[in-house]
Design a protein around this motif. Structure first.
Motif, mmCIF file in Angstrom:
data_model
loop_
_atom_site.group_PDB
_atom_site.id
_atom_site.type_symbol
_atom_site.label_atom_id
_atom_site.label_comp_id
_atom_site.label_asym_id
_atom_site.label_seq_id
_atom_site.Cartn_x
_atom_site.Cartn_y
_atom_site.Cartn_z
ATOM 1 N N SER A 30 -41.481 -19.154 24.187
ATOM 2 C CA SER A 30 -43.263 -18.756 23.199
ATOM 3 C C SER A 30 -43.394 -17.428 23.592
ATOM 4 N N ALA A 32 -45.443 -15.391 22.843
ATOM 5 C CA ALA A 32 -47.091 -15.343 22.902
ATOM 6 C C ALA A 32 -47.677 -16.538 24.467
ATOM 7 N N THR A 340 -50.123 -21.675 18.311
ATOM 8 C CA THR A 340 -48.610 -21.410 19.143
ATOM 9 C C THR A 340 -48.544 -22.787 19.466
ATOM 10 N N HIS A 345 -44.826 -19.358 14.106
ATOM 11 C CA HIS A 345 -44.965 -17.330 15.550
ATOM 12 C C HIS A 345 -43.916 -17.107 16.387
ATOM 13 N N ARG A 346 -42.573 -18.244 16.820
ATOM 14 C CA ARG A 346 -42.177 -18.332 17.236
ATOM 15 C C ARG A 346 -40.504 -17.318 16.193
#
Length: 380
Positions: A30, A32, A340, A345-346
């Motif tokens: 990720s 993030a 996450t 979100h990926r």
């Protein structure tokens, strides 16, 4: 109109689904959670599985150990890759392989078996010097005693640090565009680290009087246009697969998540948004297959417009559609979409990278308008 794929094309898609079934999107690094690039290299174990399944050799002619399939089959496989966020240079490698097969001639034919087996990894540099200028103008190719000398810069070269060769366009003094297949470690080649929006390690490729012999340069007319069309259709296919996976994820979530004692999916506002995104995906799919068919068949089309028009339409819908799909998904997931530990979100980061790669829809609409102006008979 018959939208049925051939048995060979369907078999390629089934093989891709079997290979990608082992890829878990929530295991994809990720952006993030990791500062800088999420990894130094692409997913080599997955690359090996793709090679063993014969998916890297799809565009390679049978006489060189491949299946001899075209853009439609490649897009079917890339659609499956987009669904799982496959971290491999599948798009660039297969687009380069097909271009080399069709335009490379005898001089490059000896590379096709190793490319098909995945032993020689090829990426492409097609974003120009800044990402906003013409890619074919970013590098110059000038004749030298033993071939050519290449000078210039290409930005945002995907998977460059892990590839063995880079296929890139260059322009000559007389206005022609050639393609050069440059080894990554050749003297004069410099790779400066860049990080993509989805956290992958890209490179700014600088060429300083890099020598290339005649066997490494494709001068055939139309080679660059072919490569560019393949990369565009492939990017649209990745966007479609990603969007379909996100829509499925959103449908599953809103069917289980309850508010006021009822699943979210039963609320009219949620259903309307989901329906709009379904329409986006179906139009993305229709315009993709229209563009890929034009690129594969070379058909003139009844509207008198060149294949570039269908490609522009596919780019408009892919760029806008994939953004709308992930934005709606984030909205319908609420705060959970930003967790996450959850893969959404990926997908959002990868969708933004694909959108940036395709470019703004307004630019494609302008290009389509220019084509319509140049072919007035197509407007009636």
């Amino acid at each position: 109109m018959d939208f049925t794929f051939t048995e060979e094309q369907q078999a390629a898609a089934e093989a891709a689904r079997a290979v990608f079934a082992g890829v878990k999107p929530d295991g994809v690094p990720s952006p993030a959670l990791v500062p800088g690039a999420v990894a130094d290299d692409f997913d080599r174990p997955l690359w090996s599985r793709l090679a063993r399944a014969g998916l890297l050799s799809l565009p390679v002619p049978p006489e060189h150990g491949g299946a001899g399939l075209g853009p439609l089959a490649l897009c079917l496989v890339l659609r499956e890759a987009g669904k799982v966020l496959a971290r491999v240079p599948l798009l660039e490698h297969t687009a380069a392989a097909l271009t080399l097969s069709e335009h490379g001639g005898v001089a490059m034919s000896h590379l096709l078996p190793t490319i098909g087996r995945g032993e020689l990894v090829v990426t492409t540099a097609a974003h120009g010097r800044t990402g906003h200028d013409a890619a074919e103008q970013a590098v110059t190719a000038r004749p030298a005693e033993a071939g050519w000398l290449l000078d210039g810069t290409q930005t945002a070269v995907p998977w460059a640090h892990g590839a063995d060769r880079v296929l890139l366009p260059a322009h000559t003094a007389d206005g022609r565009t050639v393609l050069a297949l440059v080894p990554r470690d050749r003297p004069g080649v410099d790779l400066a680290d860049q990080v993509s929006t989805n956290g992958e390690r890209y490179a700014r490729l600088t060429l300083d009087s890099v020598p290339a012999d005649d066997a490494e340069v494709i001068t055939a007319e139309g080679a660059w246009e072919r490569l560019r069309a393949l990369l565009t259709c492939g990017t649209c296919a990745l966007a479609l697969g990603l969007g379909e996976a996100v829509a499925q994820m959103t449908g599953a979530y809103t069917s289980k998540r309850e508010q006021f004692g009822f699943p979210l999916a039963t609320f009219q506002a949620v259903a309307v948004q989901a329906a709009d995104r379904y329409i986006d995906l179906r139009v993305m799919e229709a315009t993709l297959w229209q563009a890929a068919w034009r690129v594969e068949s070379g058909a003139a089309g009844c509207d008198a417009l060149p294949p570039a028009a269908d490609i522009a339409v596919a780019k408009v819908w892919a760029s806008e559609g994939v953004r709308r799909v992930v934005q709606t998904a984030q909205h319908l997931h609420g705060g959970f979409g930003a967790d996450t530990d959850y893969p959404l979100h990926r997908y959002h980061a990868w969708a933004k990278q694909l959108e940036l790669s395709l470019g703004p829809a307004a630019a494609h609409e302008e290009a389509l308008g220019d084509l319509l102006a140049a072919h007035p008979s197509a407007e009636t």
